[in-house]
Design a protein around this motif. Structure first.
Motif, PDB file in Angstrom:
ATOM      1  N   LEU A 169      20.914  -0.479  16.672  1.00 43.89           N
ATOM      2  CA  LEU A 169      21.954   0.843  17.640  1.00 43.89           C
ATOM      3  C   LEU A 169      21.128   1.653  18.529  1.00 43.89           C
ATOM      4  CD1 LEU A 169      24.035   1.159  14.444  1.00 43.89           C
ATOM      5  CD2 LEU A 169      25.033   1.149  16.528  1.00 43.89           C
ATOM      6  N   LYS A 170      19.846   1.645  18.253  1.00 41.98           N
ATOM      7  CA  LYS A 170      18.736   2.732  19.306  1.00 41.98           C
ATOM      8  C   LYS A 170      18.999   3.503  19.045  1.00 41.98           C
ATOM      9  CE  LYS A 170      18.094  -0.776  22.696  1.00 41.98           C
ATOM     10  NZ  LYS A 170      18.601  -2.353  22.573  1.00 41.98           N
ATOM     11  N   THR A 171      18.870   4.596  17.478  1.00 43.47           N
ATOM     12  CA  THR A 171      19.054   5.382  17.023  1.00 43.47           C
ATOM     13  C   THR A 171      18.255   5.683  15.655  1.00 43.47           C
ATOM     14  OG1 THR A 171      20.763   7.487  16.548  1.00 43.47           O
ATOM     15  CG2 THR A 171      20.739   5.007  15.594  1.00 43.47           C
ATOM     16  N   LYS A 211      31.688   1.010  14.791  1.00 47.60           N
ATOM     17  CA  LYS A 211      30.135   0.570  14.588  1.00 47.60           C
ATOM     18  C   LYS A 211      28.670   0.400  13.987  1.00 47.60           C
ATOM     19  CE  LYS A 211      27.659  -0.359  18.690  1.00 47.60           C
ATOM     20  NZ  LYS A 211      27.808   0.294  20.828  1.00 47.60           N
ATOM     21  N   ILE A 212      28.831   2.188  13.908  1.00 48.15           N
ATOM     22  CA  ILE A 212      27.325   2.298  12.938  1.00 48.15           C
ATOM     23  C   ILE A 212      27.974   1.325  11.086  1.00 48.15           C
ATOM     24  CG2 ILE A 212      26.729   3.884  11.269  1.00 48.15           C
ATOM     25  CD1 ILE A 212      26.554   5.187  14.396  1.00 48.15           C
ATOM     26  N   PHE A 213      29.322   2.016  10.591  1.00 44.27           N
ATOM     27  CA  PHE A 213      29.597   0.656   9.684  1.00 44.27           C
ATOM     28  C   PHE A 213      29.270  -0.063   9.740  1.00 44.27           C
ATOM     29  CE2 PHE A 213      31.989  -0.205   6.095  1.00 44.27           C
ATOM     30  CZ  PHE A 213      32.599  -1.199   5.736  1.00 44.27           C
ATOM     31  N   TYR A 214      29.340  -1.039  10.724  1.00 40.29           N
ATOM     32  CA  TYR A 214      29.745  -2.384  10.880  1.00 40.29           C
ATOM     33  C   TYR A 214      28.284  -2.901  10.737  1.00 40.29           C
ATOM     34  CZ  TYR A 214      29.728  -7.098  13.461  1.00 40.29           C
ATOM     35  OH  TYR A 214      29.130  -8.303  14.146  1.00 40.29           O
ATOM     36  N   TYR A 215      27.061  -1.991  12.160  1.00 43.46           N
ATOM     37  CA  TYR A 215      26.171  -3.144  11.483  1.00 43.46           C
ATOM     38  C   TYR A 215      25.349  -2.370  10.684  1.00 43.46           C
ATOM     39  CZ  TYR A 215      25.925  -3.749  16.650  1.00 43.46           C
ATOM     40  OH  TYR A 215      25.978  -4.861  17.947  1.00 43.46           O
ATOM     41  N   VAL A 216      25.463  -1.599   9.039  1.00 40.07           N
ATOM     42  CA  VAL A 216      24.742  -1.587   7.991  1.00 40.07           C
ATOM     43  C   VAL A 216      24.854  -2.417   7.448  1.00 40.07           C
ATOM     44  CG1 VAL A 216      25.348   0.199   5.898  1.00 40.07           C
ATOM     45  CG2 VAL A 216      24.789   1.375   8.144  1.00 40.07           C
ATOM     46  N   ALA A 217      26.546  -2.790   7.401  1.00 38.94           N
ATOM     47  CA  ALA A 217      27.592  -4.413   6.443  1.00 38.94           C
ATOM     48  C   ALA A 217      26.946  -5.214   6.752  1.00 38.94           C
ATOM     49  CB  ALA A 217      28.204  -3.665   6.765  1.00 38.94           C
ATOM     50  N   LYS A 218      26.552  -5.364   8.792  1.00 35.39           N
ATOM     51  CA  LYS A 218      26.146  -6.370   8.806  1.00 35.39           C
ATOM     52  C   LYS A 218      24.712  -6.457   8.227  1.00 35.39           C
ATOM     53  CE  LYS A 218      24.360  -8.897  12.991  1.00 35.39           C
ATOM     54  NZ  LYS A 218      24.776 -10.255  13.126  1.00 35.39           N
ATOM     55  N   TYR A 219      23.387  -6.203   8.730  1.00 31.04           N
ATOM     56  CA  TYR A 219      22.369  -6.592   8.171  1.00 31.04           C
ATOM     57  C   TYR A 219      21.539  -5.005   6.959  1.00 31.04           C
ATOM     58  CZ  TYR A 219      21.404  -6.712  12.865  1.00 31.04           C
ATOM     59  OH  TYR A 219      21.079  -7.414  14.645  1.00 31.04           O
ATOM     60  N   GLU A 220      22.166  -4.985   6.159  1.00 32.12           N
ATOM     61  CA  GLU A 220      22.115  -4.264   4.926  1.00 32.12           C
ATOM     62  C   GLU A 220      21.338  -3.626   4.637  1.00 32.12           C
ATOM     63  OE1 GLU A 220      25.142  -7.661   1.766  1.00 32.12           O
ATOM     64  OE2 GLU A 220      23.104  -8.400   1.875  1.00 32.12           O
ATOM     65  N   ASN A 221      20.861  -2.458   5.645  1.00 36.50           N
ATOM     66  CA  ASN A 221      19.512  -2.251   5.543  1.00 36.50           C
ATOM     67  C   ASN A 221      20.129  -0.971   7.220  1.00 36.50           C
ATOM     68  OD1 ASN A 221      17.026  -1.827   6.941  1.00 36.50           O
ATOM     69  ND2 ASN A 221      16.506  -2.388   5.215  1.00 36.50           N
ATOM     70  N   LEU A 222      19.712  -0.210   6.336  1.00 40.58           N
ATOM     71  CA  LEU A 222      19.831   1.240   7.334  1.00 40.58           C
ATOM     72  C   LEU A 222      18.621   0.700   8.476  1.00 40.58           C
ATOM     73  CD1 LEU A 222      20.590   3.703   4.680  1.00 40.58           C
ATOM     74  CD2 LEU A 222      22.188   3.179   6.114  1.00 40.58           C
ATOM     75  N   THR A 223      17.350   0.924   8.438  1.00 34.71           N
ATOM     76  CA  THR A 223      16.580   0.722   9.122  1.00 34.71           C
ATOM     77  C   THR A 223      17.269   0.019  10.108  1.00 34.71           C
ATOM     78  OG1 THR A 223      14.352   1.890   8.099  1.00 34.71           O
ATOM     79  CG2 THR A 223      13.960   0.551   9.424  1.00 34.71           C
ATOM     80  N   LYS A 224      17.234  -1.421   9.904  1.00 36.94           N
ATOM     81  CA  LYS A 224      17.734  -2.445  11.097  1.00 36.94           C
ATOM     82  C   LYS A 224      19.056  -2.104  11.559  1.00 36.94           C
ATOM     83  CE  LYS A 224      15.792  -6.354   8.878  1.00 36.94           C
ATOM     84  NZ  LYS A 224      15.877  -7.722   7.628  1.00 36.94           N
TER      85      LYS A 224
END
Length: 299
Positions: free
Chosen positions: A27-29, A9-22
């Motif tokens: 993910l509220k973390t 799930k974390i990998f998915y959102y990093v790939a989606k936004y191409e940004n660690l902070t976003k």
């Protein structure tokens, strides 16, 4: 390999936004927690999934292959979660919204009231932001929907829908009674020497008015600059100048005679109330139902 769904799930959102902070915000973390998870996942898989640069996180060829599988799996998990929440979300769901003042007064308050008459237990969490801040809130996953009152373009995965059109009117207090409606329309050239009230120079509405005056061969130089639209009405009511404002803001004062409309020859262009959302971001059933309600309301 011991990776669990949270890693994917974390990998998915990093790939989606191409940004660690976003990704961390969605993910509220924390951003360090996201970074650690990506390092662990890359270690377990034995390959790099991202290349890191000043412009963001880009998938490697191996990462793109892996993302195809993870995205499909996440879509199924998100669908399952949403289908399950369908049983209860219209009973106690919450819809997170960022909106401009004009969008709130000219559209959203009324729409929320009508929606709550159908679903009285759905709650709204509202952030009152500028257009730019509202769009960013959707991009960063902080809200489900944004309602703004400025013409703009958005890039995928964001989408926009025009909900209604509105036009600002020019109002004044009784100090300027000689301009009162009922007489023939007045030109901007006849009005430009009066004191004016407007928003500050960096706002989209101010830029809109600057362009309107320039188009008519005049320079807009307000005598008073205010931070928010809802401050213009009391300033006008206290006879500090003329000001453009959506009619919905001044309805009560217009009816009571505390302020009046000045008829202007050069009509202001119509503006739009716009809904913005992320078509890839998983939304609650309450947020989806509200979007469906707004679509039916517009038909």
């Amino acid at each position: 390999m011991n990776s669990n769904f949270e890693y994917y799930k974390i990998f998915y959102y990093v790939a989606k936004y191409e940004n660690l902070t976003k990704a961390a915000t969605a993910l509220k973390t924390s951003q360090p927690a996201v970074t650690r998870t990506i390092h662990k996942l890359e270690g377990e898989l034995g390959c790099r999934l991202f290349t890191r640069s000043k412009t963001g996180m880009k998938l490697t060829p191996e990462g793109r292959t892996f993302y195809g599988y993870v995205a499909a799996g996440c879509a199924q998990f998100f669908k399952g979660e949403n289908d399950l929440s369908n049983l209860i979300s219209l009973e106690n769901g919450t819809i997170y919204i960022s909106a401009t003042e004009t969008a709130l007064h000219c559209y959203l308050f009324q729409a929320m009231e009508e929606f709550n008459s159908l679903y009285p237990n759905v709650r709204f969490k509202i952030l009152n932001n500028s257009t730019t801040e509202s769009v960013n809130a959707v991009k960063e996953g902080k809200v489900d929907l944004a309602f703004v009152s400025a013409n703009l373009q958005v890039a995928k995965p964001l989408r926009m829908k025009i909900l209604r059109k509105y036009r600002d009117i020019l109002i004044a207090g009784m100090r300027f009674e000689e301009l009162k409606a009922g007489k023939e329309e007045l030109s901007l050239k006849e009005l430009v020497s009066y004191p004016w009230i407007s928003l500050t120079a960096e706002t989209i509405t101010r830029r809109f008015l600057n362009e309107y005056f320039e188009k008519n061969g005049l320079t807009f130089a307000p005598d008073m600059e205010l931070a928010t639209t809802d401050m213009i009405l009391p300033a006008v009511r206290h006879n500090l100048g003329l000001g453009f404002i959506p009619a919905e803001f001044a309805d009560a004062e217009l009816k009571s005679g505390q302020v009046f409309e000045i008829k202007v020859k050069e009509k202001l262009p119509e503006r739009n109330i716009i809904l913005i959302y992320d078509m890839e971001y998983p939304q609650s059933i309450a947020a989806k139902e509200f979007q469906k309600f707004l679509k039916e309301k517009g038909n």
